[in-house]
Design a protein around this motif. Structure first.
Motif, short mmCIF file in Angstrom:
data_model
loop_
_atom_site.label_atom_id
_atom_site.label_comp_id
_atom_site.label_asym_id
_atom_site.label_seq_id
_atom_site.Cartn_x
_atom_site.Cartn_y
_atom_site.Cartn_z
N ILE A 1 0.75 -0.95 -0.04
CA ILE A 1 -0.47 0.05 -0.18
C ILE A 1 1.11 1.17 0.11
O ILE A 1 0.35 2.31 -0.77
N SER B 1 1.06 7.62 4.61
CA SER B 1 1.22 8.20 3.41
C SER B 1 -0.12 7.98 2.71
O SER B 1 -0.21 9.25 2.41
N ILE B 2 -1.29 7.92 3.11
CA ILE B 2 -2.68 7.65 2.94
C ILE B 2 -3.21 9.79 3.24
O ILE B 2 -3.87 10.09 2.13
N LEU C 1 -1.16 11.27 1.13
CA LEU C 1 -1.78 12.16 -0.30
C LEU C 1 -3.28 13.30 -0.41
O LEU C 1 -3.35 13.43 -1.57
N VAL D 1 1.33 4.57 -2.62
CA VAL D 1 0.70 5.39 -2.19
C VAL D 1 1.72 7.24 -2.77
O VAL D 1 1.66 7.65 -3.22
N LEU E 1 -3.25 8.28 -9.56
CA LEU E 1 -3.78 7.22 -9.02
C LEU E 1 -3.59 5.64 -9.77
O LEU E 1 -2.89 5.04 -9.38
N SER F 1 1.63 2.80 5.72
CA SER F 1 0.19 3.22 4.96
C SER F 1 -0.42 4.40 5.11
O SER F 1 -0.86 4.93 4.50
#
Length: 557
Positions: A115, A337-338, A341, A119, A363, A334
């Motif tokens: 993930i 980074s999400i 983003l 990302v 994406l 994870s």
């Protein structure tokens, strides 16, 4: 043509000789141990257990094709396991598909890393499309005027991002590619600098995911305190940083890297064509500014650090040191980074440099960019599963435990064994997870007598040797996660990165081995580190003299 034929024949001969040697052992024996709840069967491997990674690594270096090489290594491991267990063709397929590919893709830690990869790929595409990367490249071109300056700037950024090696590789690569390309530094050289400032920096940084991993393998003493004590004795990490500075400042290269650098100066950054990674997206406008790259990178760093601290319990009252020690790097990266983003996409839309549709298409583009890395990682993880099924860990444990009587040579032995195990399995964390408990077991009586928190110097030296060897093997191995990430960050052909980096890593390993030989006799950090640094510098100047004489015969356009 003849040179390739000789290399192929040497590799085939070496594999045949190894197999003949392996016939003195059975692939797996079942040792029965008695636990508190009854008897338990434990697989104990032999020299056979190291054959699959040897095949995979050798084929990758000879054929220059990493996917098929890894898969053949996986199949060979599954066949050996099926022969040992008597499970036939069905056992082979079960090992490869169910125990290997499916189990590794379903593993929660691995999924978190995948993930994070996807990302981060999306964030890189966003930065490129917003014009941030181009603006930064133009700014760097005005302020960084030489190849030396570009190399040192890459090195410094790598040192600054010390929290996690995966994060380091991908971030440094995406930021510095435009700069190093501008100054005609080969992608192989960029990949080496990235790799050399990833694990070697993380293993001497007290606040990092690596410090957390090491401290978690030690029982009976303060793990973080012990980790900090090992830093001055971590010869491979320290000498690697000296190596990077020297080759960056002196502009001296040797081995296959020299060919890649000559070709880069002449306009070919890849030497062998890089058809794996797509070309970076160019923006359709010129609205991008340097802040459009710097701010997203800072946001990503901040969010990932907070994510790791969150998983370690910082917001539940745990202090920062313990939070890093207890963190789950996969989940933290994870989450971070999400979160980054989402904020980055909102920022670009508010800035007016990207539309919502462009953000969404980024994406998918980011996922496509990471497909090669994902495929290599999954195959590498599966190959590690094969070696585990063959009992490689137990086999190496037995070798080390049988040699612990020679305590003067123990640091050197542990360094070499850790290097070999990490190289063969591609995991430094797994390597020191196996070896450090052995070391603490050997010195259990001395550790039991510790009342004032002072850890015996020989314990520190031996654990440092384990860590250094694990990082060195990880640095050299084609199936190492960090090596794969460095290739991905530099968008360099993976086999090119491994083959050009290997002579540099082995040079440092040889000097570090001499240092650990000395450390077995003199447990004084000033003497051991001082002699090792002087020897490293002397070796580098010797290489410079040799290569310098050879360079006079070479015309660089």
């Amino acid at each position: 043509m003849k040179k390739n034929l000789v290399k192929n024949l040497i590799f085939i001969g070496a594999v045949i000789a190894y197999i003949v040697f392996c016939f003195t052992q059975t692939p797996i024996t079942q040792a029965v141990t008695v636990t508190g709840t009854g008897e338990e069967a434990v697989s104990v491997g032999s020299w056979w257990s190291l054959l699959p990674p040897i095949i995979a690594i050798g084929l990758a270096l000879v054929t220059k094709e990493v996917y098929s090489s890894l898969f053949i290594g996986i199949i060979s491991g599954a066949v050996l396991h099926a022969i040992a267990m008597g499970s036939g063709f069905v056992g082979v397929m079960t090992s490869v598909v169910n125990d290997g590919l499916i189990a590794n893709i379903a593993d929660s830690y691995n999924v978190g890393i995948l993930i994070f990869l996807v990302v981060l790929g999306a964030i890189v595409v966003l930065m490129n499309r917003a014009g941030g990367s181009r603006a930064y490249g133009e700014w760097a071109a005005r302020h960084i005027h030489t190849r030396i300056g570009a190399s040192i700037a890459t090195f410094l950024l790598g040192v600054l991002i010390f929290v996690d090696d995966y994060f380091n590789c991908l971030t440094v690569g995406s930021v510095m590619r435009p700069v190093t390309d501008k100054h005609k530094i080969s992608r192989s050289k960029l990949a080496y600098i990235i790799d050399a400032t990833a694990a070697p920096v993380c293993i001497i940084a007290p606040i990092s995911s690596w410090a957390a991993a090491v401290s978690g393998t030690v029982d009976g003493v303060n793990g973080i305190q012990l980790f900090i004590s090992t830093i001055p004795y971590n010869l491979y990490a320290i000498l690697t940083l000296i190596m990077v500075i020297f080759i960056s400042v002196s502009n001296v290269d040797y081995g296959p890297m020299r060919t890649h650098e000559i070709n880069a100066i002449n306009g070919d950054l890849f030497t062998t064509r890089n058809s794996v990674y797509d070309k970076d997206d160019e923006p359709d406008h010129t609205k991008g500014k340097v802040v459009d790259l710097i701010l997203p990178v800072l946001l990503l760093i901040a969010f990932c650090v907070v994510g790791m601290l969150y998983t370690g319990g910082l917001f539940e009252g745990t202090n920062i040191i313990d939070a890093f020690a207890n963190c789950d790097a996969s989940v933290g990266l994870s989450l971070g980074s999400i979160g980054a983003l989402i904020v980055i996409m909102i920022y670009y839309m508010l800035r007016g440099v990207l539309k919502f549709s462009e953000c969404m298409s980024s994406l998918v583009a980011g996922f496509k960019q990471m497909v090669p890395a994902i495929l290599i990682l999954v195959f590498a993880w599966t190959l590690k599963t094969m070696t585990n099924q063959l009992g490689a860990a137990e086999f190496v444990r037995g070798i080390v435990e049988s040699a612990t009587a020679i305590q003067i040579l123990l640091p050197l032995l542990l360094f070499v064994v850790a290097l070999g195990l990490s190289f063969a399995t591609g995991t430094s964390w797994g390597t020191f997870g196996i070896l450090i408990p052995i070391v603490t077991g050997v010195f259990q009586s001395q550790l039991a007598d510790v009342t004032d928190g002072t850890i015996p110097s020989m314990v520190i030296v031996c654990i440092s040797a384990c860590l250094a060897g694990a990082v060195c093997g990880d640095h050299c191995s084609p199936i190492s996660d960090t090596t794969i990430m460095a290739s991905t960050g530099a968008q360099c052909d993976h086999v090119n990165h491994v083959s050009t980096q290997l002579p540099y890593a082995l040079t440092v390993a040889g000097v570090a081995a001499a240092g650990y030989l000395l450390a077995g006799f003199v447990q004084n950090v000033f003497v051991v580190l001082g002699v090792s640094v002087v020897l490293m510098i002397a070796v580098l100047f010797g290489i410079r003299l040799i290569v310098g004489k050879d360079d006079k015969k070479t015309v660089r356009k």
